[in-house]
Design a protein around this motif. Structure first.
Motif, PDB file in Angstrom:
ATOM      1  N   ALA A  30       8.273   0.489 -15.980  1.00  0.00           N
ATOM      2  CA  ALA A  30       9.680   0.090 -15.878  1.00  0.00           C
ATOM      3  C   ALA A  30      10.300   0.538 -14.563  1.00  0.00           C
ATOM      4  CB  ALA A  30      10.470   0.659 -17.059  1.00  0.00           C
ATOM      5  N   SER A  31       9.877   1.690 -14.064  1.00  0.00           N
ATOM      6  CA  SER A  31      10.495   2.230 -12.851  1.00  0.00           C
ATOM      7  C   SER A  31      10.113   1.444 -11.601  1.00  0.00           C
ATOM      8  CB  SER A  31      10.126   3.710 -12.672  1.00  0.00           C
ATOM      9  OG  SER A  31       8.742   3.857 -12.399  1.00  0.00           O
ATOM     10  N   VAL A  32       8.955   0.734 -11.652  1.00  0.00           N
ATOM     11  CA  VAL A  32       8.550  -0.042 -10.476  1.00  0.00           C
ATOM     12  C   VAL A  32       8.694  -1.545 -10.706  1.00  0.00           C
ATOM     13  CG1 VAL A  32       6.989   1.724  -9.614  1.00  0.00           C
ATOM     14  CG2 VAL A  32       6.114  -0.006 -11.191  1.00  0.00           C
ATOM     15  N   GLY A  33       9.123  -1.940 -11.916  1.00  0.00           N
ATOM     16  CA  GLY A  33       9.365  -3.353 -12.202  1.00  0.00           C
ATOM     17  C   GLY A  33       8.103  -4.188 -12.267  1.00  0.00           C
ATOM     18  N   MET A  34       6.991  -3.586 -12.694  1.00  0.00           N
ATOM     19  CA  MET A  34       5.717  -4.297 -12.785  1.00  0.00           C
ATOM     20  C   MET A  34       5.201  -4.251 -14.228  1.00  0.00           C
ATOM     21  SD  MET A  34       5.030  -5.173  -9.613  1.00  0.00           S
ATOM     22  CE  MET A  34       5.569  -4.727  -7.948  1.00  0.00           C
ATOM     23  N   SER A  35       4.264  -5.144 -14.532  1.00  0.00           N
ATOM     24  CA  SER A  35       3.665  -5.141 -15.868  1.00  0.00           C
ATOM     25  C   SER A  35       2.794  -3.905 -16.048  1.00  0.00           C
ATOM     26  CB  SER A  35       2.826  -6.401 -16.090  1.00  0.00           C
ATOM     27  OG  SER A  35       1.629  -6.338 -15.329  1.00  0.00           O
ATOM     28  N   GLU A  36       2.612  -3.485 -17.306  1.00  0.00           N
ATOM     29  CA  GLU A  36       1.787  -2.314 -17.597  1.00  0.00           C
ATOM     30  C   GLU A  36       0.341  -2.514 -17.125  1.00  0.00           C
ATOM     31  OE1 GLU A  36       2.047  -0.998 -21.614  1.00  0.00           O
ATOM     32  OE2 GLU A  36       4.232  -0.749 -21.560  1.00  0.00           O
ATOM     33  N   GLY A  87       0.820  -1.209   0.000  1.00  0.00           N
ATOM     34  CA  GLY A  87       0.000   0.000   0.000  1.00  0.00           C
ATOM     35  C   GLY A  87       0.845   1.246   0.000  1.00  0.00           C
ATOM     36  N   ASP A  88       1.915   1.261   0.793  1.00  0.00           N
ATOM     37  CA  ASP A  88       2.793   2.424   0.840  1.00  0.00           C
ATOM     38  C   ASP A  88       3.415   2.692  -0.525  1.00  0.00           C
ATOM     39  OD1 ASP A  88       2.231   2.680   3.486  1.00  0.00           O
ATOM     40  OD2 ASP A  88       4.052   1.679   4.181  1.00  0.00           O
ATOM     41  N   MET A  89       3.828   1.628  -1.230  1.00  0.00           N
ATOM     42  CA  MET A  89       4.475   1.796  -2.522  1.00  0.00           C
ATOM     43  C   MET A  89       3.526   2.433  -3.535  1.00  0.00           C
ATOM     44  SD  MET A  89       6.041  -1.013  -5.141  1.00  0.00           S
ATOM     45  CE  MET A  89       4.524  -1.149  -6.093  1.00  0.00           C
TER      46      MET A  89
END
Length: 325
Positions: A297-303, A267-269
């Motif tokens: 890309a900056s958080v390393g997650m899928s779009e 949640g914080d992220m």
């Protein structure tokens, strides 16, 4: 009319595989999602809580959004329309809550949902005729158990699948969801994790897939047997944001393919990323899809995952991004 057609009275004609004139609208890719979803008939089986509807919604949204891949599998192109026939209680409303947050441009896409409780041939034929008129790129039938009284009856299976096969000949891909049998001492009659009921349900399918789940951590595995290619095994992770399913590839060893989040920090992220959006106001970005492309890309997650999470926290207010609520 050929001799064959005259004898059968069925309007049949021989086709020449080397004559393009015989195939004006028949040339199409074999799969909408490589190895997982055929352009004709696909049967997906799984336990009641495996996530079959979530997977169907995830693939449908990826196709509507024109994504390049889904769970690492290549998509053949973008769809303009998808339809769902829902037989479970609250089926259409449930699919709406799942798919609505995932479609990036709902104004330019057609998603049609219908609850079906009929059981006779007349009702089923009328419904499939209506689907033919709608001509969606993909029809999801969720699920087999609500269509017939006896899933083991071959005649009932033929009654349901025959109109679906006609739809595939008209260019609509069909995804038929069903359950797997309970394993018992020797497993279901057709093998562990096989689709329940008569074999007629799955015999005409070009792709026969099963979805299994580990509920405690969201890990899933899809195994698909293809008439048009090699067998496929896909490890995946399912996260549900609100009610929207977000699928990400797995590592192949049972671990999730994207960064693990503890509930204490997740949640914080996302709150921090939402605040970043409001502060930065990324130039030229006015949609949740654009945000996803900008920040994934900056958080390393899928779009898809980023779009769904940020979409629940921020909104575009004509001139700028603001926090929701």
């Amino acid at each position: 009319m050929t001799v064959l057609a005259a004898r059968t009275g069925a309007g049949l004609r021989w086709l020449d595989p080397f004559d393009p004139a015989d195939w004006p609208e028949r040339e199409r890719p074999t799969h909408l999602v490589s190895g997982l979803l055929s352009t004709t008939l696909t049967v997906l089986a799984g336990a009641p809580t495996a996530g079959k509807t979530h997977l169907a919604v995830g693939m449908a949204a990826a196709l509507l959004n024109g994504e390049r891949t889904f769970l690492g599998r290549e998509l053949s192109g973008e769809l303009d329309s998808v339809a769902f026939i829902c037989t479970d209680a609250d089926g259409a409303a449930s699919v709406r809550r799942r798919i609505a947050p995932l479609v990036a441009t709902p104004g330019s896409k057609r998603v049609r949902l219908v609850d079906y409780t009929g059981a006779g041939e007349t009702e089923w034929t009328a419904l499939t005729d209506a689907v033919a008129d709608l001509a969606p790129g993909l029809l999801v039938v969720d699920n087999v158990l609500g269509l017939v009284d006896d899933v083991n009856d071959n005649g009932e299976a033929k009654r349901v699948t025959a109109p679906l096969l006609r739809l595939t000949q008209q260019g609509t891909a069909v995804l038929l969801l069903t359950h797997t049998g309970k394993p018992g001492p020797t497993g279901p009659a057709q093998g562990v994790n096989a689709a329940i009921g008569a074999r007629t349900w799955s015999v005409p399918a070009r792709v026969k897939a099963t979805l299994t789940a580990r509920e405690k951590d969201g890990r899933r595995q899809i195994k698909a047997h293809n008439n048009d290619g090699e067998p496929v095994t896909v490890d995946a992770r399912l996260d549900v944001v609100g009610e929207a399913p977000v699928w990400t590839p797995g590592t192949g060893d049972g671990g999730p393919g994207q960064q693990e989040e503890t509930k204490a920090t997740a949640g914080d992220m996302w709150d921090a990323l939402a605040e970043r959006v409001v502060q930065e106001q990324p130039p030229g970005v006015m949609t949740a899809r654009g945000l996803a492309r900008h920040y994934a890309a900056s958080v390393g997650m899928s779009e898809d995952y980023v779009r769904t999470r940020l979409g629940s926290l921020v909104c575009w207010n004509e001139t700028r991004w603001e926090h929701k609520g």
